[in-house]
Design an enzyme around this catalytic site. Structure first.
Site, short mmCIF file in Angstrom:
data_model
loop_
_atom_site.label_atom_id
_atom_site.label_comp_id
_atom_site.label_asym_id
_atom_site.label_seq_id
_atom_site.Cartn_x
_atom_site.Cartn_y
_atom_site.Cartn_z
N GLU A 269 7.59 -12.23 12.39
CA GLU A 269 7.68 -12.22 10.92
C GLU A 269 6.36 -12.70 10.36
O GLU A 269 6.30 -13.68 9.62
CB GLU A 269 8.76 -13.19 10.43
CG GLU A 269 10.16 -12.91 10.85
CD GLU A 269 11.11 -14.07 10.55
OE1 GLU A 269 12.33 -13.86 10.64
OE2 GLU A 269 10.65 -15.19 10.25
N GLY A 271 3.17 -13.05 8.12
CA GLY A 271 2.74 -12.77 6.75
C GLY A 271 1.23 -12.94 6.68
O GLY A 271 0.47 -12.00 6.50
N ARG A 272 0.81 -14.18 6.92
CA ARG A 272 -0.61 -14.55 6.79
C ARG A 272 -1.53 -13.65 7.61
O ARG A 272 -2.57 -13.20 7.13
CB ARG A 272 -0.77 -16.00 7.27
CG ARG A 272 -2.13 -16.59 7.03
CD ARG A 272 -2.24 -17.96 7.71
NE ARG A 272 -1.05 -18.75 7.64
CZ ARG A 272 -0.81 -19.67 6.71
NH1 ARG A 272 -1.71 -19.94 5.81
NH2 ARG A 272 0.32 -20.35 6.71
N TYR A 311 -2.70 -28.31 0.20
CA TYR A 311 -2.88 -28.67 1.62
C TYR A 311 -4.29 -29.15 1.93
O TYR A 311 -4.60 -29.40 3.11
CB TYR A 311 -2.63 -27.47 2.53
CG TYR A 311 -1.34 -26.72 2.31
CD1 TYR A 311 -0.11 -27.30 2.60
CD2 TYR A 311 -1.36 -25.40 1.86
CE1 TYR A 311 1.06 -26.59 2.41
CE2 TYR A 311 -0.19 -24.69 1.67
CZ TYR A 311 1.02 -25.29 1.96
OH TYR A 311 2.18 -24.59 1.79
N CYS A 338 -4.98 -29.76 -15.97
CA CYS A 338 -5.08 -31.20 -16.19
C CYS A 338 -4.56 -31.91 -14.95
O CYS A 338 -3.56 -32.63 -14.99
CB CYS A 338 -4.29 -31.59 -17.42
SG CYS A 338 -4.78 -30.65 -18.86
N GLU A 339 -5.20 -31.64 -13.85
CA GLU A 339 -4.80 -32.14 -12.53
C GLU A 339 -6.07 -32.29 -11.75
O GLU A 339 -6.81 -31.31 -11.59
CB GLU A 339 -3.97 -31.07 -11.79
CG GLU A 339 -2.51 -31.03 -12.04
CD GLU A 339 -1.75 -32.16 -11.40
OE1 GLU A 339 -2.35 -32.90 -10.58
OE2 GLU A 339 -0.58 -32.32 -11.74
N1 LLP Z 1 9.14 -16.57 8.78
C1 LLP Z 1 9.61 -17.72 8.29
C2 LLP Z 1 11.00 -18.10 8.55
C3 LLP Z 1 8.77 -18.55 7.54
O1 LLP Z 1 9.24 -19.70 7.07
C4 LLP Z 1 7.43 -18.16 7.30
C5 LLP Z 1 6.55 -19.00 6.53
C6 LLP Z 1 6.98 -16.93 7.81
C7 LLP Z 1 7.87 -16.17 8.57
C8 LLP Z 1 5.59 -16.40 7.58
O2 LLP Z 1 4.63 -17.25 8.07
P1 LLP Z 1 3.09 -16.79 8.14
O3 LLP Z 1 2.97 -15.78 9.22
O4 LLP Z 1 2.75 -16.21 6.82
O5 LLP Z 1 2.37 -18.05 8.41
N2 LLP Z 1 2.63 -21.75 1.95
C9 LLP Z 1 2.05 -22.04 3.23
C10 LLP Z 1 2.74 -21.31 4.32
C11 LLP Z 1 4.17 -21.71 4.37
C12 LLP Z 1 4.82 -21.00 5.46
C13 LLP Z 1 6.28 -20.96 5.20
N3 LLP Z 1 6.94 -20.09 6.06
C14 LLP Z 1 0.57 -21.75 3.22
O6 LLP Z 1 0.04 -21.43 2.17
O7 LLP Z 1 -0.10 -21.88 4.23
#
Ligand code: LLP
Length: 410
Positions: A269, A271-272, A311, A338-339
Site C-alpha cells: 500500500e 503512497g510516498r 516532523y 501565526c505559528e
Molecule cells: N497503509 C497504511 C495502513 C498507512 O497507515 C499508510 C500511511 C500507508 C499505507 C502509506 O504509507 P506511505 O507508503 O505513504 O509511507 N503523514 C506522514 C505519513 C503518515 C503515514 C500514515 N500511514 C508523513 O507525512 O510522512
C-alpha cells in the site's frame, strides 16, 4: 538530488495564468515509478500495489495509478468516495482503517472491498453493522520486537493493529464464524530507505502467517505489507533499492513458504514511494526579512505542506533560475502563519533571494497537499498534472474564501 523535471521557462505559462502557491505532479515520473515497483515484485504471482489514497487523494492521480495496474488503499469514507470517482471498486480496494465508524465498514462492504481490521473486537462489530465478509484480514502490530521512527512511532506505543496473541485468536474466531478466505496485514515501517528493516519485518510476518495457518488451519490468500517505502528527501541520500527489495523479499518468501501449494499473494500500500518524489510545491517569495536571523517569507505556508513543521522533515528547496548561483546565504524559509514552526527550512544555505523569486519545494507529492489545513484562514492551493510534453492540466482548483464560508450556519 534528483534534477527537477521542469525549469522556470517550462512553468512560466502556468504561473502567468495561475497564482502561487500551487502543486505540480509529474505524470511521467509517477507512471515510471509504478512500473519500477511492479517489475521488482513481478516474481510474485498476484502481486498488487494498492496506492495509499491518503498520500495524494485526487481521483485524477488514482486514475493514473489504476491505468498502471494499481488498486486503492482507502482509510475512510471520503477516500472510498475518491476511489468511486476513479472507478476503483471491489477487490481493487483495500480498506485499511482504524477506529472505524459503522457506516464506513458498511460502505467498504457494499463496494466488495477487502476489509482489513485494526482490532480483534472489530469482527463482531463488522458482523453486527454490515454482516460478515467473504474474506477477512487483520492488521498485525509487532510490538516490542521492532523499533520505530518519528512518523510511525514505536510499534508497542502505536495505536494500530493486533498483538501477536490476538492474531491467532482473531483468525480462530473468523474461522468459527464461517469465513473461508483470509489475508494478513502489517505496516512495519514508514519512510524507510534501508531494505534490511523491511526484509527482517517481512520474515517475521511470513513466519507468523505460517504459524497461524498451521495452528488455526486456514490458508492465507495474501499478505499485505502496507506502505512505508522511503524516498531520499535529503541530498546525498540514496534511493531505495527497489530491485534489491524485490529480490530480497523473494528470497525470504522462498525460505519461509518454500514449495507451498497455493502461493501467497503479496500486496503493498505504498503512497510516498509512488508520488512523493514527483510532487512539487511551487511558491513565490513575498518578503525577505532581516531581524535576528535572515528570513525568506513565501506565499505558501505550513497549511500547504505540514511535514517540516510537524516532523521537522527535510524538503529540498530550489530557487528557479538561481540553480547555479553560489548558496551564499543562510535563511529560515517561512510561511505567514501565526505559528513559529511554520518553517519550510531552518538555517538553509540558499542563493541570495528577493521578492518574486520562484521557489520549488521538492518531494511534496505524498502527504503534502493531502495534509493541508485552513488555520489563519489559509486556503488550499490548486493542483496540476504536468504531462510528458510539459503541458499542464488543473486537477483541483484553489480554494476560495467562499469554500470556507460554505459550512457556516448563520
Ligand atoms: N497503509 C497504511 C495502513 C498507512 O497507515 C499508510 C500511511 C500507508 C499505507 C502509506 O504509507 P506511505 O507508503 O505513504 O509511507 N503523514 C506522514 C505519513 C503518515 C503515514 C500514515 N500511514 C508523513 O507525512 O510522512
Amino acid at each position: 538530488m534528483k534534477p527537477l523535471p521542469f525549469n522556470l521557462a517550462d512553468i512560466q505559462p502556468l504561473l502567468s495564468e495561475h497564482p502561487t502557491p500551487l502543486y505540480i505532479y509529474d505524470e511521467e515520473g509517477i507512471r515510471s515509478q509504478i512500473r519500477k515497483l511492479l517489475a521488482a515484485f513481478s516474481w510474485n504471482e498476484g502481486f498488487r500495489e494498492y496506492f495509499a489514497v491518503k498520500a495524494l487523494p485526487n481521483p485524477e492521480i488514482l486514475r493514473i495509478a489504476k491505468s498502471e495496474g494499481c488498486g486503492a488503499d482507502c482509510s475512510s469514507m471520503v477516500e472510498l468516495l475518491i476511489a468511486d470517482k476513479a472507478g476503483i471498486t471491489g477487490g481493487d480496494i483495500m480498506f485499511s482503517s482504524n477506529d472505524t465508524p459503522a457506516e464506513e465498514f458498511k460502505a467498504a462492504m457494499e463496494r466488495g472491498a477487502h476489509v482489513n481490521l485494526d482490532d480483534i473486537n472489530h469482527l463482531d462489530f463488522l458482523e453486527e453493522v454490515a454482516g460478515l465478509p467473504e474474506l477477512i484480514c487483520f492488521r498485525f502490530n509487532p510490538g516490542s520486537v521492532q523499533g520505530g521512527n518519528a512518523i510511525i512511532g514505536d510499534p508497542k506505543e502505536a495505536k494500530f493493529g493486533l498483538t501477536r496473541d490476538q492474531m491467532f485468536e482473531a483468525y480462530e474466531s473468523a474461522k468459527a464464524k464461517g469465513i473461508k478466505r483470509f489475508g494478513l496485514h502489517t505496516m512495519p515501517i514508514s519512510n524507510e530507505l534501508n531494505i534490511t528493516y523491511f526484509l527482517e519485518a517481512a520474515e517475521r510476518v511470513f513466519t507468523l502467517a505460517k504459524e497461524i495457518e498451521e495452528k488455526v488451519g486456514i490458508t492465507f490468500e495474501f499478505i499485505n505489507l502496507g506502505g512505508g517505502l522511503g524516498i531520499p528527501y535529503k541530498p546525498g541520500q540514496k534511493e531505495l533499492d527497489i530491485e534489491g527489495l524485490g529480490s530480497g523479499l523473494k528470497h525470504v518468501y522462498e525460505k519461509i513458504f518454500g514449495e507451498r501449494q497455493s502461493p501467497v499473494k503479496l500486496f503493498l500500500e505504498s503512497g510516498r514511494y509512488i508520488t512523493g518524489p514527483f510532487g512539487f510545491l511551487v511558491s513565490k517569495v513575498r518578503h525577505v526579512k532581516d531581524s535576528y536571523k535572515q528570513y525568506v517569507g513565501l506565499d505558501a505556508s505550513m497549511a500547504n505542506l505540514m511535514r517540516p513543521g510537524m516532523y521537522g522533515a527535510y524538503h529540498h528547496i530550489t530557487v528557479l533560475g538561481k540553480e547555479h548561483e553560489a548558496q551564499g546565504m543562510v535563511y529560515d524559509v517561512v510561511g505567514s502563519l501565526c505559528e513559529n514552526n511554520d518553517k519550510f527550512a531552518i538555517d538553509r544555505q540558499l542563493p541570495p533571494m528577493e521578492a518574486g523569486d520562484v521557489v520549488v519545494i521538492h518531494d511534496a507529492g505524498a502527504h503534502g497537499h493531502a495534509m493541508g489545513f485552513n488555520y489563519n484562514g489559509k486556503l488550499r492551493s490548486a493542483e496540476f498534472i504536468m504531462h510528458p510534453d510539459k503541458t499542464f492540466t488543473m486537477i483541483r482548483r484553489a480554494e476560495t474564501p467562499e469554500d470556507l464560508f460554505a459550512t457556516l450556519v448563520s
